[in-house]
Design a protein around this motif. Structure first.
Motif, short mmCIF file in Angstrom:
data_model
loop_
_atom_site.label_atom_id
_atom_site.label_comp_id
_atom_site.label_asym_id
_atom_site.label_seq_id
_atom_site.Cartn_x
_atom_site.Cartn_y
_atom_site.Cartn_z
N SER A 17 0.81 -1.21 0.00
CA SER A 17 0.00 0.00 0.00
C SER A 17 0.84 1.26 0.00
N GLY A 18 2.11 1.18 0.37
CA GLY A 18 2.96 2.35 0.39
C GLY A 18 3.09 2.95 1.78
N ALA A 19 4.17 3.70 1.97
CA ALA A 19 4.46 4.27 3.28
C ALA A 19 3.76 5.60 3.46
N MET A 20 3.48 5.91 4.72
CA MET A 20 2.98 7.22 5.13
C MET A 20 3.85 7.69 6.29
N LEU A 21 4.26 8.93 6.23
CA LEU A 21 5.19 9.47 7.22
C LEU A 21 4.44 10.24 8.30
N PHE A 22 4.74 9.92 9.56
CA PHE A 22 4.18 10.65 10.69
C PHE A 22 5.32 11.35 11.41
N CYS A 23 5.36 12.68 11.33
CA CYS A 23 6.43 13.46 11.94
C CYS A 23 6.10 13.72 13.40
N VAL A 40 -4.79 0.84 5.18
CA VAL A 40 -4.61 1.87 4.16
C VAL A 40 -3.15 2.04 3.79
N GLY A 41 -2.26 1.91 4.75
CA GLY A 41 -0.84 2.07 4.45
C GLY A 41 0.02 1.79 5.66
N MET A 42 1.32 1.77 5.44
CA MET A 42 2.29 1.51 6.49
C MET A 42 2.77 2.84 7.07
N LEU A 43 2.58 3.04 8.36
CA LEU A 43 2.93 4.30 9.00
C LEU A 43 4.37 4.26 9.49
N VAL A 44 5.17 5.19 8.99
CA VAL A 44 6.56 5.33 9.40
C VAL A 44 6.65 6.55 10.30
N GLN A 45 7.05 6.33 11.56
CA GLN A 45 7.11 7.41 12.55
C GLN A 45 8.55 7.89 12.70
N GLU A 46 8.78 9.17 12.42
CA GLU A 46 10.11 9.75 12.54
C GLU A 46 9.98 11.20 13.01
N VAL A 47 11.12 11.74 13.45
CA VAL A 47 11.19 13.17 13.79
C VAL A 47 12.25 13.78 12.90
N LEU A 57 11.95 12.44 2.22
CA LEU A 57 10.82 12.33 1.30
C LEU A 57 11.24 11.60 0.04
N GLY A 58 12.45 11.90 -0.44
CA GLY A 58 12.94 11.21 -1.61
C GLY A 58 13.18 9.74 -1.38
N GLU A 59 13.64 9.40 -0.18
CA GLU A 59 13.91 7.99 0.14
C GLU A 59 12.63 7.19 0.36
N LEU A 60 11.66 7.80 1.07
CA LEU A 60 10.43 7.08 1.42
C LEU A 60 9.36 7.14 0.34
N SER A 61 9.33 8.25 -0.42
CA SER A 61 8.23 8.52 -1.35
C SER A 61 6.88 8.28 -0.68
N PRO A 62 6.61 8.96 0.43
CA PRO A 62 5.36 8.69 1.17
C PRO A 62 4.14 9.12 0.38
N LYS A 63 3.05 8.36 0.57
CA LYS A 63 1.79 8.70 -0.10
C LYS A 63 1.08 9.82 0.63
N ALA A 64 1.44 10.05 1.89
CA ALA A 64 0.87 11.15 2.68
C ALA A 64 1.81 11.43 3.84
N VAL A 65 1.74 12.66 4.36
CA VAL A 65 2.54 13.04 5.52
C VAL A 65 1.60 13.57 6.61
N PHE A 66 1.73 13.01 7.81
CA PHE A 66 0.97 13.46 8.98
C PHE A 66 1.87 14.32 9.86
N LEU A 67 1.31 15.41 10.38
CA LEU A 67 2.05 16.31 11.26
C LEU A 67 1.35 16.38 12.60
N ASP A 68 2.13 16.27 13.67
CA ASP A 68 1.59 16.14 15.02
C ASP A 68 1.30 17.52 15.62
N PHE A 69 0.01 17.81 15.80
CA PHE A 69 -0.42 19.06 16.44
C PHE A 69 -1.12 18.80 17.77
#
Length: 448
Positions: A17-23, A40-47, A57-69
């Motif tokens: 399904s592709g990676a999604m980045l959670f900052c 829906v996708g694999m969540l990759v959690q990083e700071v 972003l170039g390495e992961l090519s995430p389908k979406a990026v989540f930002l922690d508010f």
């Protein structure tokens, strides 16, 4: 950057399904978000730091990026940092969906997300079903870009300065690539032994996946159309205005194209019209075009807008810096690389083309490549007289003299770029052939 962890439920299915980045550094929020996402996708959690974000972003090519508010007592500056990342994402990856993660019970986070320009907000604690629905809607919107799947082959041609021959190279390379794509289409259709006399088919008869597109952003305006002897009032501004309906049918009918199938869209003659076009929309146009065409070449020779050019460089598979051997061009080349570095462009995607090349001028192409730490694609000999004569006749050099040294050098480059077309069972994609030392096969003796 602090690497955290990957949250999965069924790792095999999620990888497809592709990676999604959670900052975020908050493991609790990450776990709830991963649970709400489901399959829906694999969540990759990083700071990620702002300096490392573009590279990741170039390495992961995430389908979406989540930002922690969400608010955390032990992270007083968290909302400001998330807002800074959101603004940076809008510049470096405007086509990647950006989603704020917060809590409805914490209105400060919602307000900070809105002020940072985010329009999508989810709360995985109170409405996990909504998380799933929002993400699916956003992903379906990006997937609709594809009328027909292609490998999205794209190259940004970036001249070190105006006058180094970027537009001339662009139109000749496009024409030669188009010949390769057309021949491949004939082979697929079982007509490989049909004699080829003149253009194989008219441009309108080829599907876009078998055609080469040029996004002509060079200066002076419209040189690519001039060299190709075509014209159209459908320019970059009109294309951006029609982004929502920019499908294969509209592109086929509206863009200027040659008989062989090369299509081109240029900047407007009245550059004042560009004021109504936003940078994100212009980058989205590039993304749309590369999804439709078999190959997309973006000619930005002489285009002076560092942020926009950097956005193109991040979206293209490779960026080819075009220079000659003059001191002025090499100084300008150093400035271009410095600007790209400041805009967080991954320099490993940069390649070098030395035009108007003659070893007697001083530094060799390999010495220039080593000096700037960029892999050499190849050299093009100085054939100014022959190119000008053909241009004045309304022709391209490869149409008149197929064995000219300039043409042969571009043919070798085109052959490698289309290796996967001509040998579909070969391992790897078209980039895998660009190995260290490839320049030795491309340097063409000068033909004076």
């Amino acid at each position: 950057m602090t690497r955290m962890k990957t949250h999965t439920k069924e790792i095999v299915g999620l990888q497809k399904s592709g990676a999604m980045l959670f900052c975020s550094s908050d493991n609790v929020v990450a776990a709830r978000l991963a649970e709400a996402l489901g399959d829906v996708g694999m969540l990759v959690q990083e700071v990620p730091s702002t300096e490392a974000l573009a590279r990741r972003l170039g390495e992961l090519s995430p389908k979406a990026v989540f930002l922690d508010f969400t608010l955390q007592a032990d992270e007083p500056g968290k909302l400001l940092r998330s807002a800074d990342l959101a603004r940076l994402l809008a510049r470096v990856a405007p086509t990647v969906p950006r989603i704020a993660v917060g809590m409805l019970a914490q209105p400060q986070g919602t307000l900070a997300a809105m002020r940072a320009g985010l329009t999508e907000f989810v709360d995985p604690f109170s409405s996990p079903d909504e998380v799933h629905e929002v993400v699916l809607r956003l992903l379906q919107g990006t997937e609709q870009l594809d009328d027909k799947p292609t490998a999205h082959r794209s190259v940004l041609l970036l001249g070190a300065r105006a006058g180094v021959g970027t537009s001339t190279m662009a139109v000749h390379l496009a024409g030669i690539l188009q010949e390769r794509l057309a021949q491949s289409a004939i082979t697929r259709n079982g007509a490989a032994d049909r004699p080829m006399r003149g253009p194989v088919v008219t441009g309108s008869a080829l599907p876009l996946a078998d055609r080469v597109g040029i996004m002509d952003l060079g200066w002076p305006v419209g040189d690519c159309q001039l060299y190709l002897n075509v014209s159209s009032e459908f320019d970059v501004v009109e294309a951006v205005r029609n982004l929502r309906r920019l499908d294969a049918t509209l592109l086929t009918s509206a863009l200027a194209h040659t008989d062989s199938g090369v299509s081109v869209v240029s900047l407007p003659r009245d550059m004042a019209a560009m004021r109504e076009v936003s940078q994100p929309d212009s980058l989205l146009l590039f993304d749309r075009l590369r999804h439709h065409f078999g190959f997309l070449l973006a000619d930005a020779g002489g285009f002076n807008h560092p942020e926009f050019v950097a956005g193109l460089a991040r979206g293209a598979q490779q960026t080819w810096l075009v220079t000659d051997q003059s001191v002025g061009s090499l100084v300008s080349l150093a400035g271009v690389i410095k600007e790209l570095t400041a805009q967080h462009v991954d320099l490993s995607h940069l390649r070098l083309v030395v035009n108007k090349y003659d070893e007697r001028y001083g530094m060799t192409a390999q010495q220039i490549a080593e000096r700037f730490g960029i892999q050499l694609v190849g050299t093009l000999p100085d054939r100014t007289l022959q190119l000008v004569v053909c241009t004045n006749q309304g022709k391209l050099l490869h149409e008149v003299s197929e064995r000219d040294a300039y043409v042969r050098a571009l043919q070798q480059i085109a052959d490698m770029m289309t290796a996967d077309f001509l040998a579909p069972n070969a391992k790897g994609n078209w980039l895998s052939g660009w190995l260290p030392g490839v320049h030795r096969r491309l340097v063409t003796p000068n033909n004076h």
